[in-house]
Design an enzyme around this catalytic site. Sequence first.
Site, mmCIF file in Angstrom:
data_model
loop_
_atom_site.group_PDB
_atom_site.id
_atom_site.type_symbol
_atom_site.label_atom_id
_atom_site.label_comp_id
_atom_site.label_asym_id
_atom_site.label_seq_id
_atom_site.Cartn_x
_atom_site.Cartn_y
_atom_site.Cartn_z
ATOM 1 N N SER A 237 0.841 -1.195 0.000
ATOM 2 C CA SER A 237 0.000 0.000 0.000
ATOM 3 C C SER A 237 0.877 1.247 0.000
ATOM 4 O O SER A 237 1.608 1.517 0.960
ATOM 5 C CB SER A 237 -0.905 0.007 1.236
ATOM 6 O OG SER A 237 -1.568 1.245 1.295
ATOM 7 N N MET B 118 -12.137 4.983 -1.068
ATOM 8 C CA MET B 118 -12.854 5.215 0.192
ATOM 9 C C MET B 118 -13.518 6.583 0.065
ATOM 10 O O MET B 118 -13.142 7.559 0.735
ATOM 11 C CB MET B 118 -11.874 5.152 1.367
ATOM 12 C CG MET B 118 -11.475 3.715 1.709
ATOM 13 S SD MET B 118 -9.927 3.598 2.605
ATOM 14 C CE MET B 118 -8.782 3.629 1.244
ATOM 15 N N GLY C 208 -9.313 4.248 6.667
ATOM 16 C CA GLY C 208 -8.967 5.653 6.897
ATOM 17 C C GLY C 208 -7.499 5.904 7.164
ATOM 18 O O GLY C 208 -6.959 6.905 6.719
ATOM 19 N N PHE C 209 -6.874 4.995 7.876
ATOM 20 C CA PHE C 209 -5.484 5.251 8.266
ATOM 21 C C PHE C 209 -4.659 3.970 8.233
ATOM 22 O O PHE C 209 -5.185 2.887 8.514
ATOM 23 C CB PHE C 209 -5.434 5.833 9.689
ATOM 24 C CG PHE C 209 -6.087 7.180 9.771
ATOM 25 C CD1 PHE C 209 -5.361 8.340 9.506
ATOM 26 C CD2 PHE C 209 -7.433 7.290 10.063
ATOM 27 C CE1 PHE C 209 -5.977 9.588 9.538
ATOM 28 C CE2 PHE C 209 -8.067 8.533 10.103
ATOM 29 C CZ PHE C 209 -7.336 9.685 9.848
ATOM 30 N N GLY D 269 -1.294 1.772 9.684
ATOM 31 C CA GLY D 269 -0.673 1.558 10.986
ATOM 32 C C GLY D 269 -1.607 1.121 12.099
ATOM 33 O O GLY D 269 -1.257 1.229 13.275
ATOM 34 N N ASP E 93 -6.932 -6.088 4.005
ATOM 35 C CA ASP E 93 -6.267 -4.779 4.005
ATOM 36 C C ASP E 93 -6.372 -4.181 5.405
ATOM 37 O O ASP E 93 -7.476 -3.934 5.898
ATOM 38 C CB ASP E 93 -6.972 -3.885 2.966
ATOM 39 C CG ASP E 93 -6.375 -2.498 2.869
ATOM 40 O OD1 ASP E 93 -5.306 -2.244 3.439
ATOM 41 O OD2 ASP E 93 -7.003 -1.655 2.186
ATOM 42 N N GLY F 44 -3.379 -3.729 8.889
ATOM 43 C CA GLY F 44 -2.689 -4.478 9.939
ATOM 44 C C GLY F 44 -2.088 -5.795 9.459
ATOM 45 O O GLY F 44 -1.898 -6.718 10.251
HETATM 46 C C1 DX5 Z 1 -6.567 1.857 5.310
HETATM 47 C C2 DX5 Z 1 -6.063 1.548 3.930
HETATM 48 C C3 DX5 Z 1 -4.940 0.595 3.888
HETATM 49 C C4 DX5 Z 1 -3.688 1.027 4.610
HETATM 50 C C5 DX5 Z 1 -3.146 -0.205 5.265
HETATM 51 O O1 DX5 Z 1 -7.804 2.450 5.248
HETATM 52 O O2 DX5 Z 1 -7.108 1.003 3.145
HETATM 53 O O3 DX5 Z 1 -4.635 0.202 2.547
HETATM 54 O O4 DX5 Z 1 -2.718 1.576 3.783
HETATM 55 O O5 DX5 Z 1 -2.074 0.167 6.040
HETATM 56 P P1 DX5 Z 1 -1.364 -0.808 7.073
HETATM 57 O O6 DX5 Z 1 -0.834 -1.972 6.267
HETATM 58 O O7 DX5 Z 1 -0.296 0.042 7.644
HETATM 59 O O8 DX5 Z 1 -2.387 -1.235 8.063
HETATM 60 ZN ZN ZN Z 2 -6.628 0.135 1.202
#
Ligand code: DX5
Ligand code: ZN
Length: 228
Positions: free
Chosen positions: A12, A72, A146-147, A149, A180, A182
């Site tokens: 990602s 999103m 949304g985020f 990590g 997708d 963690g």
């Molecule tokens: C979150 C995104 C993910 C994000 C995953 O809403 O859809 O694609 O980049 O990030 P990690 O792998 O850090 O959880």
């Molecule tokens: Zn994603």
Amino acid sequence: MNLKLPVVVAPSILASDFGHLADEALRAVDAGADRLHLDVMDGHFVRNLTMGPAAVAAINRATDVYLDVHLMIYSPFDYIERFVEAGADSITIHFEATENISETLDYIRKCNVKAGLAFCPETSVEFIPKYLHQCDLILLMTVDPGFGGQQFISEVLDKIEFTRHLCNTLHLEGLDIQVDGGINQETAALAYEAGANVFVAGTYLFSDNQMAEKIARMKSLAGKRSRD
Ligand code: DX5
Ligand code: ZN
């Protein structure tokens, strides 16, 4: 569960250095990425803003790799053409973000792009069966979107099992089940065991210089399912 699909790893770009987007895309491709996962957020459907079609087009100019665009955003139908023109190979919309799910999935396919439908962790599995025939990919979010990590939500494992079982029953064995959020070596193994075959990982893959080794280890999951 007998999964014949190859393991697909999609780093990602959200976790990359945005000051060097093209170089970061190439770094992931050189490390063995099968696809690049591009997170598009509108500040409304999720409380974050990321990239739009111009950034997708820039990455498309830098590499020939398959671009997996994760929208999103609300009203995704209105933006499909722009992401197709930007070079998307697949476009995934959120179940929770539009009333026009079927129409939007059909339109994505009409544009000769693979169609994906994403479900947030809290969304019930009861909504999945209706759309399976219109999808090339089902994205089962393993964090709240949304985020990057965040921590993997293990309750989603049951949803993965349910969906893979359903695909097998309906003879849709070729359908990708993507996870997708963690994702690292341990959570990828759990998700693979449950039936997922496409792994999106941001923080885990971009955080150091071990991306090639990490991708190779993820791919080595193929054939390791204990219940095969
Ligand atoms: C979150 C995104 C993910 C994000 C995953 O809403 O859809 O694609 O980049 O990030 P990690 O792998 O850090 O959880
Ligand atoms: Zn994603």
